[in-house]
Motif scaffolding. Structure first.
Motif, PDB file in Angstrom:
ATOM      1  N   LEU A 111     -30.601 -30.328 -84.524  1.00 16.54           N
ATOM      2  CA  LEU A 111     -31.950 -30.491 -83.995  1.00 16.54           C
ATOM      3  C   LEU A 111     -32.294 -31.966 -83.842  1.00 16.54           C
ATOM      4  O   LEU A 111     -31.882 -32.794 -84.661  1.00 16.54           O
ATOM      5  CB  LEU A 111     -32.964 -29.831 -84.933  1.00 16.54           C
ATOM      6  CG  LEU A 111     -32.782 -28.335 -85.206  1.00 16.54           C
ATOM      7  CD1 LEU A 111     -33.702 -27.891 -86.335  1.00 16.54           C
ATOM      8  CD2 LEU A 111     -33.041 -27.516 -83.954  1.00 16.54           C
ATOM      9  N   ASN A 112     -33.064 -32.283 -82.806  1.00 18.01           N
ATOM     10  CA  ASN A 112     -33.589 -33.635 -82.698  1.00 18.01           C
ATOM     11  C   ASN A 112     -34.968 -33.692 -83.358  1.00 18.01           C
ATOM     12  O   ASN A 112     -35.460 -32.697 -83.923  1.00 18.01           O
ATOM     13  CB  ASN A 112     -33.635 -34.093 -81.243  1.00 18.01           C
ATOM     14  CG  ASN A 112     -34.550 -33.230 -80.374  1.00 18.01           C
ATOM     15  OD1 ASN A 112     -35.353 -32.448 -80.885  1.00 18.01           O
ATOM     16  ND2 ASN A 112     -34.422 -33.362 -79.069  1.00 18.01           N
ATOM     17  N   ALA A 113     -35.611 -34.850 -83.287  1.00 19.07           N
ATOM     18  CA  ALA A 113     -36.896 -35.031 -83.964  1.00 19.07           C
ATOM     19  C   ALA A 113     -37.977 -34.114 -83.414  1.00 19.07           C
ATOM     20  O   ALA A 113     -38.934 -33.771 -84.119  1.00 19.07           O
ATOM     21  CB  ALA A 113     -37.333 -36.489 -83.855  1.00 19.07           C
ATOM     22  N   GLU A 114     -37.831 -33.721 -82.154  1.00 19.84           N
ATOM     23  CA  GLU A 114     -38.823 -32.835 -81.534  1.00 19.84           C
ATOM     24  C   GLU A 114     -38.557 -31.364 -81.824  1.00 19.84           C
ATOM     25  O   GLU A 114     -39.330 -30.488 -81.418  1.00 19.84           O
ATOM     26  CB  GLU A 114     -38.847 -33.050 -80.017  1.00 19.84           C
ATOM     27  CG  GLU A 114     -39.430 -34.397 -79.596  1.00 19.84           C
ATOM     28  CD  GLU A 114     -38.496 -35.563 -79.890  1.00 19.84           C
ATOM     29  OE1 GLU A 114     -37.260 -35.368 -79.788  1.00 19.84           O
ATOM     30  OE2 GLU A 114     -38.990 -36.646 -80.234  1.00 19.84           O
ATOM     31  N   GLY A 115     -37.458 -31.067 -82.490  1.00 17.67           N
ATOM     32  CA  GLY A 115     -37.128 -29.686 -82.809  1.00 17.67           C
ATOM     33  C   GLY A 115     -36.284 -28.994 -81.763  1.00 17.67           C
ATOM     34  O   GLY A 115     -36.052 -27.781 -81.849  1.00 17.67           O
ATOM     35  N   ASP A 116     -35.810 -29.739 -80.760  1.00 19.11           N
ATOM     36  CA  ASP A 116     -34.955 -29.148 -79.727  1.00 19.11           C
ATOM     37  C   ASP A 116     -33.549 -28.925 -80.272  1.00 19.11           C
ATOM     38  O   ASP A 116     -33.009 -29.768 -81.013  1.00 19.11           O
ATOM     39  CB  ASP A 116     -34.890 -30.070 -78.507  1.00 19.11           C
ATOM     40  CG  ASP A 116     -36.257 -30.311 -77.887  1.00 19.11           C
ATOM     41  OD1 ASP A 116     -37.058 -29.353 -77.846  1.00 19.11           O
ATOM     42  OD2 ASP A 116     -36.529 -31.458 -77.479  1.00 19.11           O
ATOM     43  N   LEU A 117     -32.951 -27.804 -79.897  1.00 23.02           N
ATOM     44  CA  LEU A 117     -31.600 -27.479 -80.344  1.00 23.02           C
ATOM     45  C   LEU A 117     -30.578 -28.128 -79.407  1.00 23.02           C
ATOM     46  O   LEU A 117     -30.595 -27.890 -78.189  1.00 23.02           O
ATOM     47  CB  LEU A 117     -31.416 -25.966 -80.368  1.00 23.02           C
ATOM     48  CG  LEU A 117     -30.172 -25.429 -81.101  1.00 23.02           C
ATOM     49  CD1 LEU A 117     -30.232 -25.771 -82.587  1.00 23.02           C
ATOM     50  CD2 LEU A 117     -30.063 -23.921 -80.920  1.00 23.02           C
ATOM     51  N   LEU A 118     -29.695 -28.946 -79.960  1.00 20.75           N
ATOM     52  CA  LEU A 118     -28.681 -29.654 -79.186  1.00 20.75           C
ATOM     53  C   LEU A 118     -27.301 -29.167 -79.565  1.00 20.75           C
ATOM     54  O   LEU A 118     -27.081 -28.716 -80.697  1.00 20.75           O
ATOM     55  CB  LEU A 118     -28.781 -31.164 -79.446  1.00 20.75           C
ATOM     56  CG  LEU A 118     -30.159 -31.806 -79.264  1.00 20.75           C
ATOM     57  CD1 LEU A 118     -30.105 -33.281 -79.647  1.00 20.75           C
ATOM     58  CD2 LEU A 118     -30.641 -31.635 -77.834  1.00 20.75           C
ATOM     59  N   ASN A 119     -26.361 -29.249 -78.640  1.00 20.43           N
ATOM     60  CA  ASN A 119     -24.979 -28.866 -78.895  1.00 20.43           C
ATOM     61  C   ASN A 119     -24.124 -30.110 -79.094  1.00 20.43           C
ATOM     62  O   ASN A 119     -24.279 -31.104 -78.371  1.00 20.43           O
ATOM     63  CB  ASN A 119     -24.422 -28.056 -77.726  1.00 20.43           C
ATOM     64  CG  ASN A 119     -25.121 -26.721 -77.573  1.00 20.43           C
ATOM     65  OD1 ASN A 119     -25.390 -26.032 -78.556  1.00 20.43           O
ATOM     66  ND2 ASN A 119     -25.447 -26.348 -76.342  1.00 20.43           N
ATOM     67  N   LEU A 120     -23.231 -30.035 -80.055  1.00 17.87           N
ATOM     68  CA  LEU A 120     -22.356 -31.165 -80.322  1.00 17.87           C
ATOM     69  C   LEU A 120     -21.499 -31.504 -79.106  1.00 17.87           C
ATOM     70  O   LEU A 120     -21.220 -32.672 -78.820  1.00 17.87           O
ATOM     71  CB  LEU A 120     -21.452 -30.859 -81.524  1.00 17.87           C
ATOM     72  CG  LEU A 120     -20.567 -31.993 -82.034  1.00 17.87           C
ATOM     73  CD1 LEU A 120     -21.404 -33.187 -82.456  1.00 17.87           C
ATOM     74  CD2 LEU A 120     -19.709 -31.516 -83.199  1.00 17.87           C
ATOM     75  N   SER A 121     -21.117 -30.486 -78.359  1.00 15.30           N
ATOM     76  CA  SER A 121     -20.267 -30.698 -77.187  1.00 15.30           C
ATOM     77  C   SER A 121     -20.977 -31.466 -76.074  1.00 15.30           C
ATOM     78  O   SER A 121     -20.329 -31.989 -75.164  1.00 15.30           O
ATOM     79  CB  SER A 121     -19.768 -29.358 -76.648  1.00 15.30           C
ATOM     80  OG  SER A 121     -20.856 -28.511 -76.305  1.00 15.30           O
ATOM     81  N   ASP A 122     -22.310 -31.575 -76.143  1.00 16.35           N
ATOM     82  CA  ASP A 122     -23.052 -32.340 -75.142  1.00 16.35           C
ATOM     83  C   ASP A 122     -22.706 -33.820 -75.196  1.00 16.35           C
ATOM     84  O   ASP A 122     -22.980 -34.555 -74.237  1.00 16.35           O
ATOM     85  CB  ASP A 122     -24.560 -32.164 -75.343  1.00 16.35           C
ATOM     86  CG  ASP A 122     -25.022 -30.730 -75.075  1.00 16.35           C
ATOM     87  OD1 ASP A 122     -24.280 -29.991 -74.394  1.00 16.35           O
ATOM     88  OD2 ASP A 122     -26.102 -30.352 -75.564  1.00 16.35           O
ATOM     89  N   ASN A 123     -22.112 -34.253 -76.290  1.00 20.31           N
ATOM     90  CA  ASN A 123     -21.794 -35.665 -76.477  1.00 20.31           C
ATOM     91  C   ASN A 123     -20.405 -36.034 -75.962  1.00 20.31           C
ATOM     92  O   ASN A 123     -20.035 -37.214 -75.996  1.00 20.31           O
ATOM     93  CB  ASN A 123     -21.891 -36.038 -77.959  1.00 20.31           C
ATOM     94  CG  ASN A 123     -23.283 -35.850 -78.518  1.00 20.31           C
ATOM     95  OD1 ASN A 123     -24.180 -36.642 -78.266  1.00 20.31           O
ATOM     96  ND2 ASN A 123     -23.474 -34.776 -79.277  1.00 20.31           N
TER      97      ASN A 123
END
Length: 240
Positions: A111-123
């Motif tokens: 999660l980022n500071a805003e609470g959005d769910l992110l995927n590790l593969s996005d990096n």
């Protein structure tokens, strides 16, 4: 008179027989006693000596990591936190786990500071540095300025994912982590583990834990425990 001789001869035979029986009895008792003594001696010899423990063997020299217990999340909906050990395990230097190099990083999210769910593969596309930390972890506090300095220098070259070990203790909340970042005056983006998945997948049994991934998401190196500025720069050079 002849009868008296016969009686005397019988008495002599009787006493002789009694003597033989008594002598055999004494010999048997002596043999039994010797066998018993021998058995006792053997048993005493077989008793192991009491083991001793060096009193200094468990003493800690330098606090460089904090031992934690991480359990596999029971289900995606689970929010139960694992209880952490309050003790600190020390080591002279960080533990580099070379046998874990080269495997594809897990498909995890955070999660980022805003609470959005992110995927590790996005990096994927450039190198990624992941640091799993907690506000209650003293070695994490010590090394955090090293990461801030590295972020100022290499923030455009690699991804910095400073991931709070959310729920690693009941007190490790989003608010506690953000207060820690504010106290340390850190400009790096703050991220949060999602349901302890990354703590489990990367085997974060010791905090802090630092992982570097190449631009394809393969694990290049994992370091458990506090890193030095020199070690951190060495790791970054591997993925720039």
């Amino acid at each position: 008179m002849k009868r008296i001789y016969i009686i005397l001869a019988l008495m002599v035979l009787l006493f002789a027989g009694a003597y033989v029986i008594y002598d055999n009895y004494l010999a048997s008792e002596e043999e039994t006693l010797m066998e018993t003594s021998s058995s006792i001696e053997i048993a005493v010899k077989d008793v192991p000596a009491e083991s001793t423990v060096d009193a200094d063997s468990d003493k800690n020299d330098t606090e460089s990591s904090t031992v934690v217990t991480v359990q596999k999340p029971e289900s995606p909906s689970s929010t139960d936190s694992s209880e952490k050990e309050d003790e600190s395990e020390s080591s002279a230097e960080s533990q580099t786990v070379s046998q874990e190099e080269g495997w594809q990083g897990p498909e995890s999210n955070y999660l980022n500071a805003e609470g959005d769910l992110l995927n590790l593969s996005d990096n994927y596309g450039k190198g990624t540095l992941i640091n799993i930390w907690a506000s209650w972890c003293e070695p994490c506090r010590v090394e955090m300025p090293y990461f801030e300095e590295a972020y100022q220098t290499y923030g455009d070259d690699i991804n910095f994912i400073m991931m709070d070990a959310l729920e690693s203790k009941p007190s490790e909340t989003k608010e506690a982590a953000e207060a820690f970042f504010e106290e340390m005056a850190l400009s790096m983006p703050i991220y949060f583990d999602h349901q302890m998945n990354n703590q489990y997948l990367f085997g974060a049994t010791i905090l802090p834990l630092t992982v570097i991934l190449d631009d394809e998401g393969k694990v290049v190196e994992i370091v458990r425990g506090q890193v030095s500025p020199a070690k951190l720069n060495q790791m970054i050079e591997k993925i720039r």
